[in-house]
Design a protein around this motif. Structure first.
Motif, PDB file in Angstrom:
ATOM      1  N   PRO A  14      45.091  63.860 119.668  1.00  0.00           N
ATOM      2  CA  PRO A  14      43.868  63.900 120.472  1.00  0.00           C
ATOM      3  C   PRO A  14      42.844  62.850 120.063  1.00  0.00           C
ATOM      4  N   ASP A  15      42.712  62.599 118.761  1.00  0.00           N
ATOM      5  CA  ASP A  15      41.740  61.620 118.290  1.00  0.00           C
ATOM      6  C   ASP A  15      42.122  60.214 118.747  1.00  0.00           C
ATOM      7  N   LYS A  16      43.398  59.885 118.671  1.00  0.00           N
ATOM      8  CA  LYS A  16      43.832  58.553 119.095  1.00  0.00           C
ATOM      9  C   LYS A  16      43.676  58.381 120.599  1.00  0.00           C
ATOM     10  N   ILE A  17      43.951  59.440 121.364  1.00  0.00           N
ATOM     11  CA  ILE A  17      43.777  59.375 122.817  1.00  0.00           C
ATOM     12  C   ILE A  17      42.303  59.170 123.160  1.00  0.00           C
ATOM     13  N   ALA A  18      41.408  59.830 122.422  1.00  0.00           N
ATOM     14  CA  ALA A  18      39.978  59.613 122.634  1.00  0.00           C
ATOM     15  C   ALA A  18      39.599  58.163 122.345  1.00  0.00           C
ATOM     16  N   ARG A  19      40.166  57.608 121.283  1.00  0.00           N
ATOM     17  CA  ARG A  19      39.889  56.212 120.938  1.00  0.00           C
ATOM     18  C   ARG A  19      40.423  55.251 121.996  1.00  0.00           C
ATOM     19  N   LYS A  20      41.475  55.648 122.682  1.00  0.00           N
ATOM     20  CA  LYS A  20      42.033  54.819 123.756  1.00  0.00           C
ATOM     21  C   LYS A  20      41.171  54.875 125.013  1.00  0.00           C
ATOM     22  N   GLY A  21      40.281  55.894 125.099  1.00  0.00           N
ATOM     23  CA  GLY A  21      39.350  55.918 126.210  1.00  0.00           C
ATOM     24  C   GLY A  21      39.451  57.109 127.135  1.00  0.00           C
ATOM     25  N   VAL A  22      40.034  58.231 126.655  1.00  0.00           N
ATOM     26  CA  VAL A  22      40.134  59.438 127.476  1.00  0.00           C
ATOM     27  C   VAL A  22      39.277  60.529 126.834  1.00  0.00           C
ATOM     28  N   ALA A  23      38.187  60.924 127.515  1.00  0.00           N
ATOM     29  CA  ALA A  23      37.263  61.930 126.994  1.00  0.00           C
ATOM     30  C   ALA A  23      37.412  63.217 127.784  1.00  0.00           C
ATOM     31  N   ARG A  24      36.907  64.320 127.229  1.00  0.00           N
ATOM     32  CA  ARG A  24      37.186  65.640 127.783  1.00  0.00           C
ATOM     33  C   ARG A  24      36.002  66.585 127.592  1.00  0.00           C
ATOM     34  N   THR A  25      35.698  67.369 128.617  1.00  0.00           N
ATOM     35  CA  THR A  25      34.875  68.559 128.442  1.00  0.00           C
ATOM     36  C   THR A  25      35.776  69.770 128.651  1.00  0.00           C
ATOM     37  N   PHE A  26      35.303  70.937 128.190  1.00  0.00           N
ATOM     38  CA  PHE A  26      36.152  72.125 128.169  1.00  0.00           C
ATOM     39  C   PHE A  26      35.555  73.244 129.019  1.00  0.00           C
ATOM     40  N   GLN A  27      36.438  74.177 129.455  1.00  0.00           N
ATOM     41  CA  GLN A  27      35.971  75.368 130.164  1.00  0.00           C
ATOM     42  C   GLN A  27      34.988  76.138 129.302  1.00  0.00           C
TER      43      GLN A  27
ATOM     44  N   LEU B 129      25.626  70.369 130.451  1.00  0.00           N
ATOM     45  CA  LEU B 129      25.213  68.970 130.583  1.00  0.00           C
ATOM     46  C   LEU B 129      25.290  68.233 129.255  1.00  0.00           C
ATOM     47  N   VAL B 130      24.922  68.915 128.169  1.00  0.00           N
ATOM     48  CA  VAL B 130      25.027  68.288 126.851  1.00  0.00           C
ATOM     49  C   VAL B 130      26.483  67.951 126.546  1.00  0.00           C
ATOM     50  N   GLU B 131      27.390  68.852 126.895  1.00  0.00           N
ATOM     51  CA  GLU B 131      28.803  68.558 126.657  1.00  0.00           C
ATOM     52  C   GLU B 131      29.263  67.365 127.495  1.00  0.00           C
ATOM     53  N   LEU B 132      28.779  67.282 128.725  1.00  0.00           N
ATOM     54  CA  LEU B 132      29.087  66.117 129.558  1.00  0.00           C
ATOM     55  C   LEU B 132      28.545  64.850 128.909  1.00  0.00           C
ATOM     56  N   GLY B 133      27.318  64.937 128.390  1.00  0.00           N
ATOM     57  CA  GLY B 133      26.726  63.783 127.722  1.00  0.00           C
ATOM     58  C   GLY B 133      27.502  63.354 126.499  1.00  0.00           C
ATOM     59  N   ARG B 134      27.989  64.325 125.739  1.00  0.00           N
ATOM     60  CA  ARG B 134      28.765  63.975 124.543  1.00  0.00           C
ATOM     61  C   ARG B 134      30.055  63.262 124.930  1.00  0.00           C
ATOM     62  N   ALA B 135      30.682  63.700 126.027  1.00  0.00           N
ATOM     63  CA  ALA B 135      31.881  63.002 126.501  1.00  0.00           C
ATOM     64  C   ALA B 135      31.543  61.577 126.930  1.00  0.00           C
ATOM     65  N   LEU B 136      30.406  61.395 127.597  1.00  0.00           N
ATOM     66  CA  LEU B 136      29.993  60.048 127.998  1.00  0.00           C
ATOM     67  C   LEU B 136      29.710  59.159 126.794  1.00  0.00           C
TER      68      LEU B 136
END
Length: 257
Positions: free
Chosen positions: A72-85, A162-169
């Protein structure tokens, strides 16, 4: 070449097929929604994309690169971010600190190390200033100025989303995976969120993958929609095609689309 996609993605749990040979492609800067009843496999697809689960077969592709099997960390570094239910924030930290944590993959000196070096022209201090400028831009974008220094645990549920969305951004993603972003929001907050998701595409040049139960939102902002049930694709197309598809209507058992 398409920007992001999955090819023949499959996974089983205890002999039960959760996702069965799913394939789709999302164009760059598009809003691509995945819909289906509860338990249809939507979040499992996100977990496969983000490396939380490893597929039994198939590929996850970003700009032609196969991300399958990455952490998951490497995928995030590649540019894929996520928010959760279910919101995954640090309740006993401020909004600013939670957003700064979203910058961790770009930091060489640790998230807060620069805070102890103000007034010195250290690399850590200069680095933190740069990251804080980016985070301040996100705070302005999402209208979080009034709560920037408040603890997340004290915020209403909609603001925490919204904060979680911001953290993903803050990860500066190429692909943003939003899992039920409007859950727990009131009508006004949902309308604002729809505008922000559109603006994210324009202002941040992000491809958005959206899982969402609010069909008014889905139909209003999606470029294309992928409908799934029991881990199998039902149909993919523009909103009107999907909305009127008899198998989609049947899958929702009469739920309003």
């Amino acid at each position: 070449m398409y920007h992001f996609g999955v090819e023949n993605l499959s996974i089983s749990f205890g002999g039960l097929i959760a996702v069965n040979k799913v394939s789709f492609q999302a164009e760059k800067n598009s809003i691509f929604s995945i819909i289906g009843p509860n338990g249809s496999g939507k979040t499992t697809i996100f977990n496969l994309i983000n490396g939380i689960y490893k597929p039994d077969s198939g590929k996850v592709l970003l700009e032609g690169e196969d991300l399958t099997g990455y952490s998951p960390d490497k995928i995030a570094r590649k540019g894929v971010a996520r928010t959760f239910q279910n919101i995954e924030l640090f309740g006993n930290a401020t909004v600013m600190d939670n957003l700064m944590l979203g910058r961790h993959i770009y930091m060489h000196t640790g998230v807060f190390s620069g805070a102890f070096m103000w007034g010195r022209r250290s690399g850590a201090a200069k680095e933190e200033i740069k990251h804080r400028e980016i985070v301040e831009g996100i705070i302005d974008f999402l209208d979080l100025q009034s709560v920037r220094d408040r603890y997340v645990s004290a915020l209403p549920y909609g603001k925490r989303k919204l904060v979680e969305l911001g953290r993903a951004l803050a990860l500066e993603p190429k692909v943003l995976c939003l899992d039920e972003p409007s859950a727990g929001m009131n009508t006004e907050e949902k309308e604002d969120l729809s505008i922000w998701i559109r603006d994210i595409r324009e202002d941040y040049n992000v491809t958005t993958l959206l899982i969402e139960h609010d069909m008014n939102m889905v139909m209003g902002i999606s470029d294309r929609i992928f409908a799934i049930n029991h881990g199998v694709k039902i149909v993919e197309g523009i909103p009107q095609e999907v909305q009127n598809h008899p198998e989609v209507i049947r899958a929702y058992l009469g739920e309003e689309l």
